[in-house]
Scaffold this active site. Structure first.
Site, PDB file in Angstrom:
ATOM      1  N   THR A 175      22.627 -18.845   6.960  1.00 18.11           N
ATOM      2  CA  THR A 175      23.515 -17.730   7.295  1.00 18.11           C
ATOM      3  C   THR A 175      22.697 -16.449   7.386  1.00 18.11           C
ATOM      4  OG1 THR A 175      25.335 -18.836   6.190  1.00 18.11           O
ATOM      5  CG2 THR A 175      25.563 -16.457   6.542  1.00 18.11           C
TER       6      THR A 175
ATOM      7  N   CYS B 197      -2.708  -7.968  -2.372  1.00 19.00           N
ATOM      8  CA  CYS B 197      -2.749  -9.321  -2.925  1.00 19.00           C
ATOM      9  C   CYS B 197      -4.064  -9.615  -3.628  1.00 19.00           C
ATOM     10  CB  CYS B 197      -2.539 -10.357  -1.821  1.00 19.00           C
ATOM     11  SG  CYS B 197      -1.254  -9.903  -0.677  1.00 19.00           S
TER      12      CYS B 197
ATOM     13  N   GLY C 275       7.632 -11.191   7.170  1.00 23.72           N
ATOM     14  CA  GLY C 275       6.401 -11.471   7.910  1.00 23.72           C
ATOM     15  C   GLY C 275       5.789 -12.807   7.539  1.00 23.72           C
TER      16      GLY C 275
ATOM     17  N   SER D 209       7.637  -7.550  10.489  1.00 25.11           N
ATOM     18  CA  SER D 209       8.289  -7.535   9.176  1.00 25.11           C
ATOM     19  C   SER D 209       8.997  -6.206   8.977  1.00 25.11           C
ATOM     20  CB  SER D 209       7.233  -7.737   8.087  1.00 25.11           C
ATOM     21  OG  SER D 209       7.791  -7.454   6.814  1.00 25.11           O
ATOM     22  N   GLY D 210      10.229  -6.255   8.432  1.00 20.69           N
ATOM     23  CA  GLY D 210      11.042  -5.045   8.269  1.00 20.69           C
ATOM     24  C   GLY D 210      10.414  -3.968   7.399  1.00 20.69           C
TER      25      GLY D 210
ATOM     26  N   ASN E 279      -4.387  -5.202   8.280  1.00 22.60           N
ATOM     27  CA  ASN E 279      -3.680  -4.454   7.237  1.00 22.60           C
ATOM     28  C   ASN E 279      -4.622  -3.672   6.322  1.00 22.60           C
ATOM     29  OD1 ASN E 279      -3.986  -7.419   6.861  1.00 22.60           O
ATOM     30  ND2 ASN E 279      -3.583  -6.937   4.737  1.00 22.60           N
TER      31      ASN E 279
HETATM   32  C1  LIG Z   1       2.692  -7.461   4.883  1.00 21.34           C
HETATM   33  C2  LIG Z   1       2.078  -8.343   5.903  1.00 21.34           C
HETATM   34  C3  LIG Z   1       2.551  -9.640   6.109  1.00 21.34           C
HETATM   35  C4  LIG Z   1       3.625 -10.258   5.248  1.00 21.34           C
HETATM   36  O1  LIG Z   1       4.876  -9.702   5.483  1.00 21.34           O
HETATM   37  P1  LIG Z   1       6.046  -9.875   4.378  1.00 21.34           P
HETATM   38  O2  LIG Z   1       7.267  -9.365   5.057  1.00 21.34           O
HETATM   39  O3  LIG Z   1       5.638  -9.054   3.201  1.00 21.34           O
HETATM   40  O4  LIG Z   1       6.124 -11.328   4.066  1.00 21.34           O
HETATM   41  C5  LIG Z   1       1.961 -10.403   7.090  1.00 21.34           C
HETATM   42  N1  LIG Z   1       0.961  -9.902   7.844  1.00 21.34           N
HETATM   43  C6  LIG Z   1       0.487  -8.667   7.688  1.00 21.34           C
HETATM   44  C7  LIG Z   1      -0.607  -8.179   8.572  1.00 21.34           C
HETATM   45  C8  LIG Z   1       1.020  -7.833   6.714  1.00 21.34           C
HETATM   46  O5  LIG Z   1       0.534  -6.613   6.554  1.00 21.34           O
END
Ligand SMILES: *Cc1c(COP(=O)(O)O)cnc(C)c1O
Length: 397
Positions: A236, A322, A70, A198-199, A150
């Protein structure tokens, strides 16, 4: 009992995802760019994953760029757009409640000389749409507004915002990391130009993600080198992770259409249970994702709550992953104007489709004595200048 309620920080990798990835660590190790058949057959699996992600978002497969998560997607979208405009537009707009991956990217651009506007939110976490309308000018290079927050789960009216940006000729990016796999997203219906997922936030692997880049959107790559990902992201391909993300996207899409309500029912049960048993508890944010409950317990310190809950096997979070560690209240709650004693006592429970009713009832049972105990030793209940704030509200234990 172990109860994981921190899914907005990261989520369990789904067993089907682990299974789908397995061959790509062993016999299927080829490089998709190779001419020989070791590589050639791998390319097909990357293509399938691209289709699966496209299906989750309602895009074309060739509008999906795989990234390393993400944060990379957000940075690529924001810096890549501004750079593609080659300094012709010098104004950038976002909100006060973005994830650090967006927020800090904008602050970085501000240091490079761009003029930054951050749109405020109200007490419920809702965006000030009028200020947003006023902020966009012919000099605005990019607008970035997250789909869902989030920390609070507040969902922004992305369709309305995207339409406004389109009408004003401003490139629009949305961080949909928390929305994807939880609520429907359909890029055929909404004029978003760039969208990040994001996965690991949707039961896929960590260190992989995707950026949707609508056809015709100009974007300067931030990682240069090979020709991978349509020239938008060199390197890659992380094949096992990409295959895992594809599977996670497929499972996420199915869960939205089938049993999305399960999570909402559990979340509502948790909220109701906690609000009933703990006086002085309030929910932060309105119009939220079905999985998130951000609750403030007045006169209690969030970090201490987390430690006591952890000792009972309950994983939650205070502020965001964070910002906790620093005793600063979260920038999101501050932007909402939530008073100090409530912001400090805020805790985020974020559920997933893997949680059960028994787990929720366990938390409802364990929480009141935790709050009670912390309130009895809270520094907030007696102010330093001897002025008593009165007895703190109590919980039914
Ligand atoms: C977790 C998160 C990200 C960052 O994603 P990562 O894959 O951990 O780098 C970005 N935006 C939001 C809203 C998130 O919750």
């Amino acid at each position: 009992m172990n109860v994981y309620l921190d899914n907005n920080a990261t989520s369990m990798t789904a067993p089907q995802v682990v299974e789908a990835m397995q061959p790509f660590w062993t016999e299927s190790f080829g490089n998709p760019s190779s001419i020989h058949s070791f590589g050639g057959k791998i390319g097909k699996h990357v293509a399938v994953a691209r289709q699966q992600v496209a299906a989750l978002l309602g895009t074309q497969a060739d509008e999906i760029v795989f990234t390393a998560g993400g944060s990379e997607g957000d940075n690529l979208a924001i810096k890549g757009t501004v750079e593609a405009l080659a300094g012709r537009k010098r104004h950038i707009v976002t909100t006060r409640v973005e994830h650090p991956a967006v927020r800090v990217a904008f602050q970085y651009l501000e240091k490079q000389g761009y003029r930054l506007t951050e749109i405020p939110v109200d007490r419920d976490g809702g965006l000030d749409f009028e200020q947003l309308q006023d902020a966009l000018t012919p000099d605005t290079a990019i607008l970035s507004v997250m789909w869902a927050n989030n920390e609070t789960g507040v969902v922004f009216p992305i369709e309305k915002i995207a339409q406004l940006a389109r009408n004003r000729g401003v490139v629009f990016h949305t961080d949909a990391v928390q929305a994807a796999g939880k609520i429907p997203i359909d890029m055929r219906k909404i004029p978003v130009d760039l969208l990040t997922i994001s996965g690991h936030k949707l039961h896929g692997p960590k260190g992989v993600g995707a950026l949707f880049v609508r056809k015709g959107t100009k974007l300067t790559p931030q990682i240069v080198g090979g020709h991978q990902e349509g020239g938008k992201r060199a390197g890659t391909e992380n094949v096992p992770a990409i295959v895992g993300l594809g599977k996670a996207a497929e499972l996420g899409l199915n869960s939205i259409t089938e049993k999305n309500e399960k999570v909402r029912i559990l979340r509502d049960r948790l909220e109701k249970g906690l609000l009933e048993s703990c006086k002085g508890a309030v929910v932060n944010g309105k119009n939220r994702l079905p999985n998130t409950a951000n609750i403030s317990f007045e006169f209690v310190e969030g970090e201490s709550m987390l430690l006591l809950l952890d000792s009972l096997g309950i994983a939650a979070s205070s502020g965001s992953a964070c910002t906790s560690g620093a005793l600063e209240p979260s920038h999101v709650l501050r932007a909402m104007g939530i008073p100090f004693t409530l912001a400090h006592g805020s805790i985020r429970f974020s559920l997933s489709r893997y949680n059960t009713e028994q787990e929720i009832d366990y938390v409802i049972e364990k929480m009141p004595p935790v709050i009670e105990r912390l309130r009895s030793i809270s520094p907030f209940t007696h102010s330093g200048d001897g002025q008593s704030w009165g007895a703190p509200p109590s919980c039914a234990t």
